[in-house]
Design an enzyme around this catalytic site. Structure first.
Site, short mmCIF file in Angstrom:
data_model
loop_
_atom_site.label_atom_id
_atom_site.label_comp_id
_atom_site.label_asym_id
_atom_site.label_seq_id
_atom_site.Cartn_x
_atom_site.Cartn_y
_atom_site.Cartn_z
N ASP A 291 -0.58 -2.46 -4.67
CA ASP A 291 -1.11 -2.72 -3.33
C ASP A 291 -1.48 -1.44 -2.57
O ASP A 291 -0.98 -0.35 -2.87
CB ASP A 291 -0.04 -3.44 -2.48
CG ASP A 291 0.21 -4.86 -2.94
OD1 ASP A 291 -0.26 -5.24 -4.03
OD2 ASP A 291 0.91 -5.59 -2.21
N HIS B 221 3.05 -0.02 -5.46
CA HIS B 221 1.96 0.57 -4.68
C HIS B 221 1.38 1.76 -5.43
O HIS B 221 2.12 2.71 -5.74
CB HIS B 221 2.48 1.00 -3.31
CG HIS B 221 3.01 -0.13 -2.48
ND1 HIS B 221 4.27 -0.64 -2.65
CD2 HIS B 221 2.43 -0.87 -1.51
CE1 HIS B 221 4.47 -1.62 -1.79
NE2 HIS B 221 3.36 -1.81 -1.09
NI NI Z 1 0.71 -3.59 1.66
#
Ligand code: NI
Length: 331
Positions: free
Chosen positions: A95, A241
């Site tokens: 993400d 991430h």
């Molecule tokens: Ni996010």
């Protein structure tokens, strides 16, 4: 690598078996190591040509056919957090990118191992770094929306939601020629009415996660590794991430250990296609579509007057109840 026409045939056959066939994008750990320049070229053509058709693919032989459009039909009124699949399939999701510093490093790690993943990108990052998004698409990964500016979608107006999601889908389309099918709502925050609206208006299916290393909080490669390895399970959706150097640095070891444990990797569409859960099964409403850990918190005890009733219905969350905000969370 097989000749072009045979590869094309497989893709067509797969598309015909919609919803059942495993997408050709699905990759086992070592299955696809020879897809360098040819694949890149073919997907570039797809991006440039939008809905490129077979005639174009034949005209430019010997490049393999472009990746087919998704053949899966995600469940409606549903938030995916994991999948019910046969085999040790797992979906890695990244993400908050794309980042020009860290995303290309991660792409190289995935490519070296023949792994396909899903990237939930932010529209504002796509606008700043379209070339990085192009790299992700060219290497055969799936791209989902993570909104434009990472707001809590349950707390902004419908007009603002429209802007966040519409602009992000459009930005992704401008670079890749495809609109995203999946939305990871920032912070995992969602509620059923908004989910239905987003599904109908933008064609986005909500996807949260089952494995969370909290890598935004623990900028520590060892902790990220340990958490993912401890929580990984068949059918899992792993959240992390690609914007954190500590997360990307942890990945080679994580990927190699998952491979050694027999895991195979797919995009979200790959695992949606394999998901065995009957689509008619009713799933208990999860307040605001929050992640599993949050669901398991005990409910507040009811007032004595209510609890005394033998037929008292279970407590329901108040309509529009604000989801719990993680202090400093960067999901
Ligand atoms: Ni996010």
């Amino acid at each position: 690598m097989k000749p072009l026409l045979i590869v094309s045939g497989i893709l067509v056959a797969s598309a015909v078996g919609a919803g059942v066939a495993i997408s050709p994008m699905l990759t086992s750990a070592k299955a696809v190591r020879d897809d360098g320049p040819a694949t890149t070229q073919s997907i570039s053509q797809n991006a440039q040509g939008g809905q490129g058709k077979g005639a174009q693919a034949e005209a430019v032989a010997p490049a393999p056919a472009p990746a087919p459009p998704p053949v899966v039909t995600p469940r409606k009124n549903y938030t995916y957090k994991s999948f019910n699949v046969d085999g040790n399939y797992i979906a890695l999701t990244f993400d908050d990118g794309p980042s020009p510093e860290t995303t290309p490093q991660l792409l190289a790690m995935l490519k070296e191992r023949g792994i396909k993943a899903t990237f939930f990108v932010l529209g504002n990052m796509v606008a700043k770094h379209p070339e990085v998004l192009k790299m992700i698409a060219d290497e055969g990964h799936e791209i989902g929306s993570h909104s434009w500016s990472h707001p809590q979608l349950t707390r902004i107006s419908q007009a603002a939601v429209d802007k966040e999601l519409g602009n992000t889908s459009e930005a992704i389309f401008q670079v890749t020629g495809k609109r995203p099918m999946y939305l990871r709502p920032p912070y995992g925050s969602m509620k059923p009415t908004l989910r239905t609206y987003i599904e109908e208006k933008f064609g986005l299916t909500i996807v949260n996660w089952s494995v969370d290393p909290n890598d935004w909080k623990f900028r520590d490669s060892q902790k990220v590794h340990d958490a993912i390895m401890a929580q990984a399970a068949p059918g899992a959706i792993v959240l992390s991430h690609d914007i954190y150097p500590t997360t990307v640095a942890a990945m080679p070891r994580i990927l190699d250990e998952l491979i050694a444990k027999g895991y195979k990797f797919g995009t979200l569409s790959d695992l949606v296609a394999m998901d065995k859960t009957p689509k008619v099964q009713l799933v208990a409403a999860l307040p605001n579509g929050k992640p599993q850990q949050a669901q398991q918190k005990p409910q507040k005890p009811k007032p004595a007057s209510t609890a005394a009733k033998p037929d008292a219905k279970p407590a329901k969350p108040a309509a529009g109840a604000a989801p719990q905000q993680r202090a400093g969370g960067v999901y």
